[in-house]
Design a protein around this motif. Structure first.
Motif, mmCIF file in Angstrom:
data_model
loop_
_atom_site.group_PDB
_atom_site.id
_atom_site.type_symbol
_atom_site.label_atom_id
_atom_site.label_comp_id
_atom_site.label_asym_id
_atom_site.label_seq_id
_atom_site.Cartn_x
_atom_site.Cartn_y
_atom_site.Cartn_z
ATOM 1 N N ASN A 102 0.586 -1.154 0.073
ATOM 2 C CA ASN A 102 0.225 -0.485 -0.339
ATOM 3 C C ASN A 102 0.522 1.197 -0.059
ATOM 4 N N SER A 103 2.180 1.001 -0.868
ATOM 5 C CA SER A 103 2.943 2.621 0.019
ATOM 6 C C SER A 103 2.598 3.326 -1.494
ATOM 7 N N LYS A 104 2.095 4.349 -0.536
ATOM 8 C CA LYS A 104 1.828 5.392 -1.433
ATOM 9 C C LYS A 104 2.760 6.578 -1.845
ATOM 10 N N SER A 105 4.304 6.118 -0.869
ATOM 11 C CA SER A 105 5.245 6.907 -1.662
ATOM 12 C C SER A 105 6.810 6.239 -0.914
ATOM 13 N N LEU A 106 7.662 6.564 -1.111
ATOM 14 C CA LEU A 106 8.829 5.517 -0.886
ATOM 15 C C LEU A 106 10.157 7.008 -0.447
ATOM 16 N N GLU A 107 11.039 6.563 -0.138
ATOM 17 C CA GLU A 107 12.064 6.959 0.315
ATOM 18 C C GLU A 107 13.379 6.446 0.949
ATOM 19 N N TYR A 108 14.247 5.818 0.590
ATOM 20 C CA TYR A 108 14.371 5.057 1.004
ATOM 21 C C TYR A 108 16.512 5.333 0.555
ATOM 22 N N LYS A 109 17.278 5.774 1.384
ATOM 23 C CA LYS A 109 18.268 6.845 1.176
ATOM 24 C C LYS A 109 19.541 5.666 1.570
ATOM 25 N N ASP A 110 20.683 5.568 1.050
ATOM 26 C CA ASP A 110 22.057 5.519 1.250
ATOM 27 C C ASP A 110 21.795 3.545 1.835
ATOM 28 N N LYS A 111 22.008 3.416 3.374
ATOM 29 C CA LYS A 111 21.901 2.334 4.039
ATOM 30 C C LYS A 111 20.755 1.641 4.079
ATOM 31 N N ALA A 112 19.440 3.003 4.195
ATOM 32 C CA ALA A 112 18.171 2.350 3.992
ATOM 33 C C ALA A 112 17.085 1.307 2.815
ATOM 34 N N ILE A 113 18.308 1.889 2.367
ATOM 35 C CA ILE A 113 18.035 0.586 1.233
ATOM 36 C C ILE A 113 17.678 -0.620 1.152
ATOM 37 N N LYS A 114 18.149 -0.902 2.406
ATOM 38 C CA LYS A 114 18.477 -2.662 2.755
ATOM 39 C C LYS A 114 17.534 -2.815 3.362
ATOM 40 N N GLN A 115 16.479 -2.620 3.869
ATOM 41 C CA GLN A 115 14.803 -2.409 3.863
ATOM 42 C C GLN A 115 14.249 -3.388 3.151
ATOM 43 N N THR A 116 14.468 -3.279 2.005
ATOM 44 C CA THR A 116 13.702 -3.462 0.501
ATOM 45 C C THR A 116 14.040 -5.243 0.217
ATOM 46 N N ASN A 117 15.133 -5.507 1.087
ATOM 47 C CA ASN A 117 15.560 -6.425 0.557
ATOM 48 C C ASN A 117 16.084 -6.464 -0.982
ATOM 49 N N MET A 118 16.650 -5.390 -1.759
ATOM 50 C CA MET A 118 17.160 -5.183 -2.832
ATOM 51 C C MET A 118 18.191 -5.972 -3.318
ATOM 52 N N ALA A 130 28.678 -13.309 -13.101
ATOM 53 C CA ALA A 130 27.222 -13.764 -12.657
ATOM 54 C C ALA A 130 26.603 -14.386 -11.298
ATOM 55 N N GLY A 131 25.744 -13.930 -11.494
ATOM 56 C CA GLY A 131 25.338 -14.080 -9.548
ATOM 57 C C GLY A 131 23.945 -12.985 -9.423
ATOM 58 N N TYR A 132 23.934 -12.696 -7.536
ATOM 59 C CA TYR A 132 23.103 -12.280 -6.810
ATOM 60 C C TYR A 132 24.180 -11.492 -5.930
ATOM 61 N N TYR A 133 23.574 -9.865 -5.763
ATOM 62 C CA TYR A 133 24.155 -9.254 -4.982
ATOM 63 C C TYR A 133 23.341 -8.572 -4.536
ATOM 64 N N LYS A 134 23.949 -8.714 -2.714
ATOM 65 C CA LYS A 134 22.644 -7.553 -2.400
ATOM 66 C C LYS A 134 23.205 -6.664 -2.302
ATOM 67 N N VAL A 135 22.085 -5.397 -2.452
ATOM 68 C CA VAL A 135 22.544 -4.021 -2.534
ATOM 69 C C VAL A 135 22.619 -3.160 -1.204
ATOM 70 N N GLU A 136 23.672 -2.732 -0.274
ATOM 71 C CA GLU A 136 24.189 -2.222 0.142
ATOM 72 C C GLU A 136 24.217 -1.031 0.650
ATOM 73 N N SER A 137 23.614 -0.020 -0.590
ATOM 74 C CA SER A 137 23.359 0.875 -0.213
ATOM 75 C C SER A 137 23.047 2.035 -2.193
ATOM 76 N N GLY A 138 22.447 3.150 -1.671
ATOM 77 C CA GLY A 138 22.090 3.564 -2.955
ATOM 78 C C GLY A 138 20.445 4.284 -2.578
ATOM 79 N N GLU A 139 19.505 4.341 -3.536
ATOM 80 C CA GLU A 139 18.378 4.949 -3.357
ATOM 81 C C GLU A 139 17.583 4.723 -4.345
ATOM 82 N N LEU A 140 15.901 4.192 -3.826
ATOM 83 C CA LEU A 140 14.688 4.343 -4.374
ATOM 84 C C LEU A 140 13.876 5.165 -3.218
#
Length: 168
Positions: A102-118, A130-140
């Motif tokens: 039900n997210s109407k807005s999102l803001e994940y910055k830096d290390k908070a992006i880990k909450q999305t299990n990206m 080749a393979g999967y990598y955890k995203v430890e920082s960034g912005e969504l």
């Protein structure tokens, strides 16, 4: 007369409903996807799912989805165009993450992006990449019907770094 009074009230309530959730926007619209020129991009949503990351016997990361009411898994996929006569020329990159349904807005910055299990995924015939990598920082972020994802450099070369998805 009472029936006529209900119609304007219903219209007012519909107009005051606010912005759509990301899930509603993705479900009802054809999004505009930013995509590298040499490929094709798609977006899929798995409703009522969450990401479960695992490690195999070789230490390589992979994931599966599990049923989880109220959470959606979003998969943004880039597939490079290549000559089908070349068996090992394919390249696919994916960004996989989970959000509240039900997210109407999102803001994940830096290390908070880990909450999305990206996760960032590369599928190619390319030793060591080749393979999967955890995203430890960034912005969504998701605001005003625009989903933006900015990834750090995880691998070289990396096609998916700055993704914009516009939902009309």
């Amino acid at each position: 007369m009472r029936k006529l009074a209900i119609i304007p009230l219903a219209l007012i309530m519909l107009n005051c409903s606010g912005s759509k959730s990301l899930q509603e926007s993705l479900k009802s619209q054809n999004p505009e996807l930013s995509c590298p020129e040499d490929g094709e991009c798609t977006i899929t949503v798995e409703h009522n799912k969450s990401i479960a990351t695992k490690t195999d016997d070789t230490g390589s990361l992979y994931y599966s989805t599990a049923d989880h009411k109220g959470t959606d898994v979003v998969i943004y996929r880039y597939t490079k165009q290549h000559d089908p006569m070349l068996a090992d020329a394919g390249l696919t990159e994916e960004v996989i993450f989970e959000i509240d349904s039900n997210s109407k807005s999102l803001e994940y910055k830096d290390k908070a992006i880990k909450q999305t299990n990206m996760l960032y995924h590369v599928a190619c015939f390319c030793k060591g990449r080749a393979g999967y990598y955890k995203v430890e920082s960034g912005e969504l972020t998701y605001k005003d019907n625009k989903l933006n994802i900015q990834l750090p450099e995880i691998l070289k070369p990396q096609k998916l770094k700055d993704i914009t998805i516009t939902l009309k």
